[in-house]
Design an enzyme around this catalytic site. Sequence first.
Site, short mmCIF file in Angstrom:
data_model
loop_
_atom_site.label_atom_id
_atom_site.label_comp_id
_atom_site.label_asym_id
_atom_site.label_seq_id
_atom_site.Cartn_x
_atom_site.Cartn_y
_atom_site.Cartn_z
N HIS A 60 -7.96 -2.90 -56.82
CA HIS A 60 -7.45 -2.62 -55.40
C HIS A 60 -8.82 -2.61 -54.49
O HIS A 60 -9.79 -2.30 -54.90
CB HIS A 60 -6.25 -1.77 -55.10
CG HIS A 60 -6.58 -0.21 -55.56
ND1 HIS A 60 -6.94 0.10 -56.94
CD2 HIS A 60 -7.07 0.83 -54.71
CE1 HIS A 60 -7.31 1.47 -57.07
NE2 HIS A 60 -7.42 1.85 -55.67
N HIS A 62 -9.51 0.07 -52.33
CA HIS A 62 -10.03 1.37 -51.84
C HIS A 62 -11.38 1.65 -52.20
O HIS A 62 -12.12 1.08 -53.04
CB HIS A 62 -9.27 2.60 -52.79
CG HIS A 62 -7.85 2.76 -52.17
ND1 HIS A 62 -7.03 3.71 -52.96
CD2 HIS A 62 -7.10 2.04 -51.25
CE1 HIS A 62 -5.66 3.37 -52.35
NE2 HIS A 62 -5.69 2.65 -51.18
N ASP A 64 -13.39 3.92 -52.99
CA ASP A 64 -13.90 4.48 -54.53
C ASP A 64 -13.81 3.12 -55.43
O ASP A 64 -14.25 3.54 -56.53
CB ASP A 64 -13.25 5.62 -54.73
CG ASP A 64 -11.85 5.57 -54.72
OD1 ASP A 64 -11.14 5.03 -53.84
OD2 ASP A 64 -10.97 6.15 -55.88
N HIS A 65 -13.40 2.44 -55.26
CA HIS A 65 -13.27 1.11 -56.07
C HIS A 65 -14.02 0.10 -55.70
O HIS A 65 -14.34 -1.01 -56.70
CB HIS A 65 -11.75 0.69 -56.28
CG HIS A 65 -11.13 1.55 -57.05
ND1 HIS A 65 -10.57 1.43 -58.43
CD2 HIS A 65 -10.49 2.75 -56.65
CE1 HIS A 65 -9.82 2.57 -58.69
NE2 HIS A 65 -9.66 3.43 -57.71
#
Length: 256
Positions: A60, A62, A64-65
Amino acid sequence: MRVSVLGTGSALPDGERAQSGLLVGDGGARVLVDCGSGVLERLARTETGPTGLDAVCLTHHHLDHVSDLLPLLKSRWLAAGDDGPAALPVVGPPGTTELIDDLLDVHAYLADRVRVEPRDVAGGIAGTAGLVSVLFAGDVLTGYRARPFESLGSFVGAQPDPAVGFLLFAAIGVFAWPLVYLSLRECLPGGVPGARGVVFAVPLWIGYAVVFGLGAGEGGSLVGFPLVTLVAHLVYGGLLGFVSVRLGDGNFDATV
């Protein structure tokens, strides 16, 4: 299959862990699943390194990804020299193409220096949601003795942790199987939406049965669980095929 955990941190830094990132390899292809902050540094310590990747999969969008995604692309350009880096497929949920476009728009000097092939995968998300839901329901009905997710985690050498198994199910179901399906779709029989996906799912179920057994959980063979696993795979294939037809090829192979 070999899974190297590069980062398991959250959006709130703790100073000890990089954010989300897994390096998955099968002896040939090497795929980075998510690319959060700190993952590029950890990746550089591996034999694969930034230039050895065959693809990136985003679960996904976000931060932090994905926060190390653009630095990863730049590092491949810097390492490649005058010839430029090989194109890097970036697979992810709907919006991945727009994400890549926006990143390169902000950093215009990179637009002509990096090569990336973003691909949105929606059918895999729908199919995996259906597959996991049916397997979970079957596990509940057997009194949590079937443990399908723990079995997958143990198979790849990890602890029999349901979270590890779930993440691997998600990575395979959302990214790997849809790419195989798209390469074989025109060869599969079936004239109605979803039919080819159902046909595709049958050998997946057979492989699952051969590797993990038909419902061999903590208490041995579980009556009825083979049917649950079959239904789960057929649901996966049906949703994968149906969504791919409804969305069209563009959502799976939108090349920049």
